[in-house]
Every structure is written in structure tokens, then in C-alpha cells.
Design a protein around this motif. Structure first.
Motif, short mmCIF file in Angstrom:
data_model
loop_
_atom_site.label_atom_id
_atom_site.label_comp_id
_atom_site.label_asym_id
_atom_site.label_seq_id
_atom_site.Cartn_x
_atom_site.Cartn_y
_atom_site.Cartn_z
N ASP A 65 0.82 -1.21 0.00
CA ASP A 65 0.00 0.00 0.00
C ASP A 65 0.85 1.26 0.00
N GLY A 66 2.15 1.09 -0.22
CA GLY A 66 3.07 2.23 -0.18
C GLY A 66 2.77 3.28 -1.23
N LYS A 67 3.46 4.43 -1.10
CA LYS A 67 3.20 5.58 -1.97
C LYS A 67 3.73 5.39 -3.39
N ASP A 68 4.88 4.72 -3.51
CA ASP A 68 5.54 4.63 -4.82
C ASP A 68 4.96 3.48 -5.65
N LYS A 69 3.80 3.75 -6.24
CA LYS A 69 3.07 2.70 -7.00
C LYS A 69 3.89 2.16 -8.16
N ASP A 70 4.66 3.03 -8.83
CA ASP A 70 5.46 2.58 -9.96
C ASP A 70 6.52 1.57 -9.51
N LEU A 71 7.20 1.92 -8.43
CA LEU A 71 8.23 1.03 -7.91
C LEU A 71 7.61 -0.30 -7.45
N LEU A 72 6.47 -0.23 -6.78
CA LEU A 72 5.80 -1.44 -6.31
C LEU A 72 5.38 -2.32 -7.49
N ALA A 73 4.89 -1.70 -8.56
CA ALA A 73 4.51 -2.46 -9.75
C ALA A 73 5.74 -3.11 -10.37
N LEU A 74 6.83 -2.35 -10.41
CA LEU A 74 8.08 -2.88 -10.95
C LEU A 74 8.51 -4.11 -10.16
N ILE A 75 8.47 -4.01 -8.83
CA ILE A 75 8.87 -5.14 -7.99
C ILE A 75 7.92 -6.32 -8.19
N LYS A 76 6.63 -6.01 -8.27
CA LYS A 76 5.62 -7.06 -8.43
C LYS A 76 5.89 -7.89 -9.68
N TYR A 77 6.32 -7.23 -10.75
CA TYR A 77 6.50 -7.93 -12.03
C TYR A 77 7.95 -8.29 -12.33
N THR A 78 8.83 -8.06 -11.36
CA THR A 78 10.22 -8.46 -11.51
C THR A 78 10.30 -9.98 -11.33
N ALA A 79 11.19 -10.61 -12.06
CA ALA A 79 11.38 -12.06 -11.92
C ALA A 79 11.73 -12.38 -10.47
N ASP A 80 11.19 -13.51 -9.98
CA ASP A 80 11.37 -13.87 -8.56
C ASP A 80 12.83 -13.84 -8.13
N GLU A 81 13.73 -14.33 -8.98
CA GLU A 81 15.14 -14.38 -8.56
C GLU A 81 15.76 -12.99 -8.44
N ASP A 82 15.12 -11.97 -9.02
CA ASP A 82 15.65 -10.60 -8.94
C ASP A 82 14.92 -9.73 -7.93
N LEU A 84 14.44 -9.91 -4.61
CA LEU A 84 15.15 -9.58 -3.37
C LEU A 84 16.10 -8.41 -3.61
N GLU A 85 16.86 -8.47 -4.70
CA GLU A 85 17.80 -7.40 -4.98
C GLU A 85 17.09 -6.06 -5.16
N LYS A 86 15.97 -6.07 -5.89
CA LYS A 86 15.18 -4.85 -6.13
C LYS A 86 14.72 -4.26 -4.80
N VAL A 87 14.22 -5.13 -3.91
CA VAL A 87 13.73 -4.66 -2.61
C VAL A 87 14.90 -4.13 -1.77
N MET A 88 16.03 -4.82 -1.81
CA MET A 88 17.20 -4.36 -1.04
C MET A 88 17.69 -3.00 -1.54
N GLU A 89 17.58 -2.76 -2.84
CA GLU A 89 17.99 -1.47 -3.41
C GLU A 89 17.00 -0.36 -3.04
N ASN A 90 15.77 -0.74 -2.73
CA ASN A 90 14.70 0.22 -2.46
C ASN A 90 14.04 -0.08 -1.11
N PRO A 91 14.77 0.14 0.00
CA PRO A 91 14.22 -0.23 1.31
C PRO A 91 12.94 0.52 1.66
N SER A 92 12.61 1.56 0.89
CA SER A 92 11.38 2.32 1.17
C SER A 92 10.12 1.47 0.98
N VAL A 93 10.23 0.33 0.29
CA VAL A 93 9.04 -0.50 0.07
C VAL A 93 8.81 -1.51 1.19
N ILE A 94 9.76 -1.60 2.13
CA ILE A 94 9.63 -2.56 3.24
C ILE A 94 8.69 -1.97 4.29
#
Length: 118
Positions: A65-82, A84-94
Motif C-alpha cells: 500500500d506504499g506511496k511509490d506505486k510505480d516502484l511497487l509495480a516494478l517489484i511485483k512484475y520483476t522475476a522472482d530471482e531478482d 530480493l535485490e530490487k527490494v534491497m535497493e529500495n528499502p522504502s518498500v519494506i
């Protein structure tokens, strides 16, 4: 007679109200804690994985439910193996605060759980 040592770490941001409430919770009880600003430092992969393990995995760690909808969508559709890295680069989504006590941890404001940590 030795008291149990509680090793509390609060991962959050200075602007997050739930993080402030978590800090207040431990302060009022005289429990020492370490605050880690996720904007400055974030979590190590090991810390993240140990928290994710007890909080529903990677999916459970993300504040969908975070503010950065674009980033959340990007993470949602990122390949599973990638993901974790995306989330680690963007701790604001945690979800914050992440409160750790050794192997135990919570996401968000959870005073009912923390009361039992002693």
C-alpha cells in the motif's frame, strides 16, 4: 538473578509514525534499543532474510500500500530471482518498523507481540 537481555533493533524511518510509536513503546518501558534508519543504512541481506523467514517471506515484507506505486509495480512484475535485490535497493518498500529481537521479529506496530519479549 541475571535478567534476560533483550536485543531490540528498530529498522524504520524518522518520518514513519509507526516507527516513532515503536520507539516510544520501548522507551516507556526502559528497554534499550538500536534505531537503524532505513533511508541511511537499510538492512543487510542476512537481516532481511531472517526477518522475512518469520514474516511471510519476501512478499510479506513489502508494503504493497506504499506511496511509490510505480516502484511497487516494478517489484511485483520483476522475476522472482531478482525481487530480493530490487527490494534491497529500495528499502522504502519494506513495511516499517521492522522490530527485531534476536531471531524474533515483527513488521509494523505490534505492541501485543513486543510485550511478551523478555
Amino acid at each position: 538473578m541475571e535478567e534476560t537481555i533483550v536485543n531490540i533493533q528498530i529498522f524504520g524511518t524518522k518520518k514513519c509514525n509507526d516507527t516513532k510509536k515503536a520507539e516510544r513503546f520501548f522507551k516507556e518501558r526502559g528497554i534499550k534499543y538500536q534505531f537503524i534508519d532505513m533511508k541511511e543504512k537499510g538492512m543487510s541481506k542476512g537481516e532481511f532474510n531472517s526477518v522475512a523467514q518469520v514474516n511471510g517471506g519476501l512478499q510479506g515484507m513489502i508494503n504493497w500500500d506504499g506511496k511509490d506505486k510505480d516502484l511497487l509495480a516494478l517489484i511485483k512484475y520483476t522475476a522472482d530471482e531478482d525481487k530480493l535485490e530490487k527490494v534491497m535497493e529500495n528499502p522504502s518498500v519494506i513495511k516499517t518498523p521492522v522490530v527485531r529481537n534476536g531471531k524474533a521479529s515483527t513488521l509494523g506496530y505490534q505492541p501485543d507481540v513486543w510485550k511478551n519479549w523478555s
